[in-house]
Write a protein that holds these residues in place. Sequence first.
Motif, PDB file in Angstrom:
ATOM      1  N   MET A   1      38.820  40.699  35.399  1.00 51.08           N
ATOM      2  CA  MET A   1      40.074  40.210  34.832  1.00 51.08           C
ATOM      3  C   MET A   1      40.237  38.717  35.071  1.00 51.08           C
ATOM      4  O   MET A   1      39.898  38.208  36.138  1.00 51.08           O
ATOM      5  N   ARG A   2      40.753  38.019  34.048  1.00 48.60           N
ATOM      6  CA  ARG A   2      41.160  36.623  34.218  1.00 48.60           C
ATOM      7  C   ARG A   2      42.646  36.633  34.551  1.00 48.60           C
ATOM      8  O   ARG A   2      43.468  37.065  33.748  1.00 48.60           O
ATOM      9  N   VAL A   3      42.962  36.152  35.754  1.00 49.07           N
ATOM     10  CA  VAL A   3      44.334  36.237  36.248  1.00 49.07           C
ATOM     11  C   VAL A   3      44.896  34.835  36.449  1.00 49.07           C
ATOM     12  O   VAL A   3      44.320  34.019  37.173  1.00 49.07           O
ATOM     13  N   GLY A   4      46.002  34.549  35.777  1.00 45.55           N
ATOM     14  CA  GLY A   4      46.695  33.288  35.980  1.00 45.55           C
ATOM     15  C   GLY A   4      47.577  33.360  37.214  1.00 45.55           C
ATOM     16  O   GLY A   4      47.985  34.441  37.651  1.00 45.55           O
ATOM     17  N   LEU A   5      47.882  32.211  37.779  1.00 39.23           N
ATOM     18  CA  LEU A   5      48.684  32.166  39.007  1.00 39.23           C
ATOM     19  C   LEU A   5      49.733  31.075  38.890  1.00 39.23           C
ATOM     20  O   LEU A   5      49.422  29.912  38.634  1.00 39.23           O
ATOM     21  N   LEU A   6      50.995  31.470  39.110  1.00 40.04           N
ATOM     22  CA  LEU A   6      52.099  30.520  39.167  1.00 40.04           C
ATOM     23  C   LEU A   6      52.770  30.634  40.526  1.00 40.04           C
ATOM     24  O   LEU A   6      53.338  31.682  40.865  1.00 40.04           O
ATOM     25  N   GLU A   7      52.672  29.582  41.310  1.00 34.43           N
ATOM     26  CA  GLU A   7      53.390  29.493  42.579  1.00 34.43           C
ATOM     27  C   GLU A   7      54.333  28.300  42.523  1.00 34.43           C
ATOM     28  O   GLU A   7      54.021  27.286  41.898  1.00 34.43           O
ATOM     29  N   THR A   8      55.485  28.407  43.170  1.00 31.72           N
ATOM     30  CA  THR A   8      56.357  27.251  43.249  1.00 31.72           C
ATOM     31  C   THR A   8      55.707  26.216  44.164  1.00 31.72           C
ATOM     32  O   THR A   8      54.886  26.539  45.015  1.00 31.72           O
ATOM     33  N   HIS A   9      56.102  24.961  43.994  1.00 29.65           N
ATOM     34  CA  HIS A   9      55.586  23.910  44.861  1.00 29.65           C
ATOM     35  C   HIS A   9      56.102  24.059  46.290  1.00 29.65           C
ATOM     36  O   HIS A   9      55.546  23.462  47.207  1.00 29.65           O
ATOM     37  N   ALA A  10      57.153  24.843  46.458  1.00 34.53           N
ATOM     38  CA  ALA A  10      57.702  25.089  47.794  1.00 34.53           C
ATOM     39  C   ALA A  10      57.469  26.545  48.202  1.00 34.53           C
ATOM     40  O   ALA A  10      58.307  27.163  48.855  1.00 34.53           O
ATOM     41  N   ALA A  11      56.324  27.091  47.827  1.00 35.56           N
ATOM     42  CA  ALA A  11      56.016  28.479  48.157  1.00 35.56           C
ATOM     43  C   ALA A  11      56.069  28.703  49.664  1.00 35.56           C
ATOM     44  O   ALA A  11      55.582  27.883  50.446  1.00 35.56           O
ATOM     45  N   ARG A  12      56.677  29.803  50.074  1.00 36.48           N
ATOM     46  CA  ARG A  12      56.721  30.137  51.503  1.00 36.48           C
ATOM     47  C   ARG A  12      55.335  30.508  52.020  1.00 36.48           C
ATOM     48  O   ARG A  12      55.047  30.327  53.202  1.00 36.48           O
ATOM     49  N   LEU A  13      54.512  31.062  51.151  1.00 39.46           N
ATOM     50  CA  LEU A  13      53.167  31.499  51.548  1.00 39.46           C
ATOM     51  C   LEU A  13      52.138  30.761  50.703  1.00 39.46           C
ATOM     52  O   LEU A  13      51.417  31.361  49.903  1.00 39.46           O
ATOM     53  N   PRO A  14      52.055  29.446  50.853  1.00 37.92           N
ATOM     54  CA  PRO A  14      51.157  28.675  49.977  1.00 37.92           C
ATOM     55  C   PRO A  14      49.704  29.099  50.144  1.00 37.92           C
ATOM     56  O   PRO A  14      49.188  29.217  51.252  1.00 37.92           O
ATOM     57  N   GLY A  15      49.076  29.365  49.028  1.00 38.16           N
ATOM     58  CA  GLY A  15      47.657  29.698  49.044  1.00 38.16           C
ATOM     59  C   GLY A  15      47.331  31.165  49.232  1.00 38.16           C
ATOM     60  O   GLY A  15      46.169  31.562  49.058  1.00 38.16           O
ATOM     61  N   TYR A  16      48.318  32.004  49.574  1.00 37.37           N
ATOM     62  CA  TYR A  16      48.017  33.418  49.852  1.00 37.37           C
ATOM     63  C   TYR A  16      47.438  34.110  48.621  1.00 37.37           C
ATOM     64  O   TYR A  16      46.362  34.730  48.693  1.00 37.37           O
ATOM     65  N   TRP A  17      48.131  33.996  47.499  1.00 35.73           N
ATOM     66  CA  TRP A  17      47.695  34.763  46.327  1.00 35.73           C
ATOM     67  C   TRP A  17      46.412  34.200  45.729  1.00 35.73           C
ATOM     68  O   TRP A  17      45.558  34.959  45.249  1.00 35.73           O
ATOM     69  N   ALA A  18      46.232  32.887  45.793  1.00 34.91           N
ATOM     70  CA  ALA A  18      44.985  32.305  45.307  1.00 34.91           C
ATOM     71  C   ALA A  18      43.810  32.792  46.148  1.00 34.91           C
ATOM     72  O   ALA A  18      42.739  33.157  45.620  1.00 34.91           O
ATOM     73  N   ALA A  19      43.985  32.812  47.469  1.00 34.93           N
ATOM     74  CA  ALA A  19      42.918  33.277  48.355  1.00 34.93           C
ATOM     75  C   ALA A  19      42.630  34.761  48.139  1.00 34.93           C
ATOM     76  O   ALA A  19      41.457  35.192  48.137  1.00 34.93           O
ATOM     77  N   PHE A  20      43.677  35.554  47.933  1.00 35.52           N
ATOM     78  CA  PHE A  20      43.497  36.986  47.727  1.00 35.52           C
ATOM     79  C   PHE A  20      42.710  37.258  46.444  1.00 35.52           C
ATOM     80  O   PHE A  20      41.784  38.078  46.428  1.00 35.52           O
ATOM     81  N   LEU A  21      43.065  36.555  45.382  1.00 36.34           N
ATOM     82  CA  LEU A  21      42.337  36.738  44.126  1.00 36.34           C
ATOM     83  C   LEU A  21      40.868  36.363  44.274  1.00 36.34           C
ATOM     84  O   LEU A  21      39.972  37.059  43.770  1.00 36.34           O
ATOM     85  N   LYS A  22      40.600  35.274  44.983  1.00 39.06           N
ATOM     86  CA  LYS A  22      39.212  34.847  45.172  1.00 39.06           C
ATOM     87  C   LYS A  22      38.425  35.882  45.962  1.00 39.06           C
ATOM     88  O   LYS A  22      37.248  36.147  45.677  1.00 39.06           O
ATOM     89  N   GLU A  23      39.056  36.471  46.972  1.00 41.46           N
ATOM     90  CA  GLU A  23      38.368  37.507  47.752  1.00 41.46           C
ATOM     91  C   GLU A  23      38.055  38.740  46.906  1.00 41.46           C
ATOM     92  O   GLU A  23      37.097  39.467  47.191  1.00 41.46           O
ATOM     93  N   LEU A  24      38.838  38.938  45.871  1.00 38.60           N
ATOM     94  CA  LEU A  24      38.584  40.062  44.967  1.00 38.60           C
ATOM     95  C   LEU A  24      37.575  39.705  43.880  1.00 38.60           C
ATOM     96  O   LEU A  24      37.238  40.542  43.044  1.00 38.60           O
ATOM     97  N   GLY A  25      37.119  38.455  43.877  1.00 38.39           N
ATOM     98  CA  GLY A  25      36.145  38.025  42.893  1.00 38.39           C
ATOM     99  C   GLY A  25      36.761  37.552  41.594  1.00 38.39           C
ATOM    100  O   GLY A  25      36.067  37.465  40.567  1.00 38.39           O
ATOM    101  N   SER A  26      38.066  37.227  41.621  1.00 37.11           N
ATOM    102  CA  SER A  26      38.758  36.769  40.420  1.00 37.11           C
ATOM    103  C   SER A  26      39.293  35.363  40.666  1.00 37.11           C
ATOM    104  O   SER A  26      40.291  35.175  41.350  1.00 37.11           O
ATOM    105  N   GLU A  27      38.612  34.370  40.129  1.00 39.66           N
ATOM    106  CA  GLU A  27      39.055  32.987  40.284  1.00 39.66           C
ATOM    107  C   GLU A  27      40.379  32.790  39.542  1.00 39.66           C
ATOM    108  O   GLU A  27      40.469  33.033  38.342  1.00 39.66           O
ATOM    109  N   PRO A  28      41.456  32.377  40.238  1.00 38.29           N
ATOM    110  CA  PRO A  28      42.746  32.238  39.573  1.00 38.29           C
ATOM    111  C   PRO A  28      42.738  31.126  38.536  1.00 38.29           C
ATOM    112  O   PRO A  28      42.152  30.060  38.741  1.00 38.29           O
TER     113      PRO A  28
END
Length: 300
Positions: free
Chosen positions: A1-28
Amino acid sequence: MRVGLLETHAARLPGYWAAFLKELGSEPVLPALDDTQALALGRESLPNEPLGVQLVLGRILSMGRVDAVLIAQWPAVSGDAWSEALPDLLARRISGLPTLIGVPDSPEGLEGAATELGLRISQNAGRVRLALEKVRPLAQDPRAAQPPLTRASRATVAVIGPRALLSEPLVAAPLRAALDDLGLYGVFSHELPVADVLKRAERLEQPRATAGDRELFGAVSLLGGKGAVKGFLFVSGARDGSTATATARLAERQHKPTLLLSVDGQTDFPELAAFRDLVTSGGAARPAPSGPDSAEGERA
């Protein structure tokens, strides 16, 4: 799957979802347009909706062909339907969008949501468990220091608004520049440590208050008793009536000078000059009513 990612610039958990997608083999997939272009694109389809919604839509459309888009959930103020159900409302208003998935931007409920999403993307429970373990260190609010409350030769004002709005460079950069030109130093609420803001919000004795209400109140409470803060600038996005109402309620309770400001991507703020004069002359706002949710006079 090609998965887009939208995080706010003031995300409380910056980088969490991008890292999770990469670990699953899906470059955000990230937005391909800059903020000004994304805003213009979003406005073409939703000209009468709030600034933040237009930015989100423009960024989604700029991603091209993706199977799904993860949207970090905003803390909603009372009555703010867009923040409460942004993916659903966008999908209803705009046909042909990819699947929009709201994901938490706080530690609460995070791992459950990540597990569900991981199985949806990879359909491999073992890989999902391994990915969760690797990104777990990113699942906590990062330590953050409170920004300086003073700057030489500047009068300090607190700039209060939703994190998702004030963190936008399209909003923050021109507003900072305008304040600086007038000899004012703005302490922006989205730069305060979220944990400290939420702790102050525990004083809000309104059981039905939403997460967005509590963040705004907590920021005002944290800064309201600071002697260095000479006034309050309350900011809402254009056409965002719910946030404008929430900030107006807070403004009514302050003893210090206040200004309600609507932002729409502009770079000129003529109303700030009169506010500067009131702040620097030591002028007082209208008397604030007493009550359990009044932030004035509290000390950090």
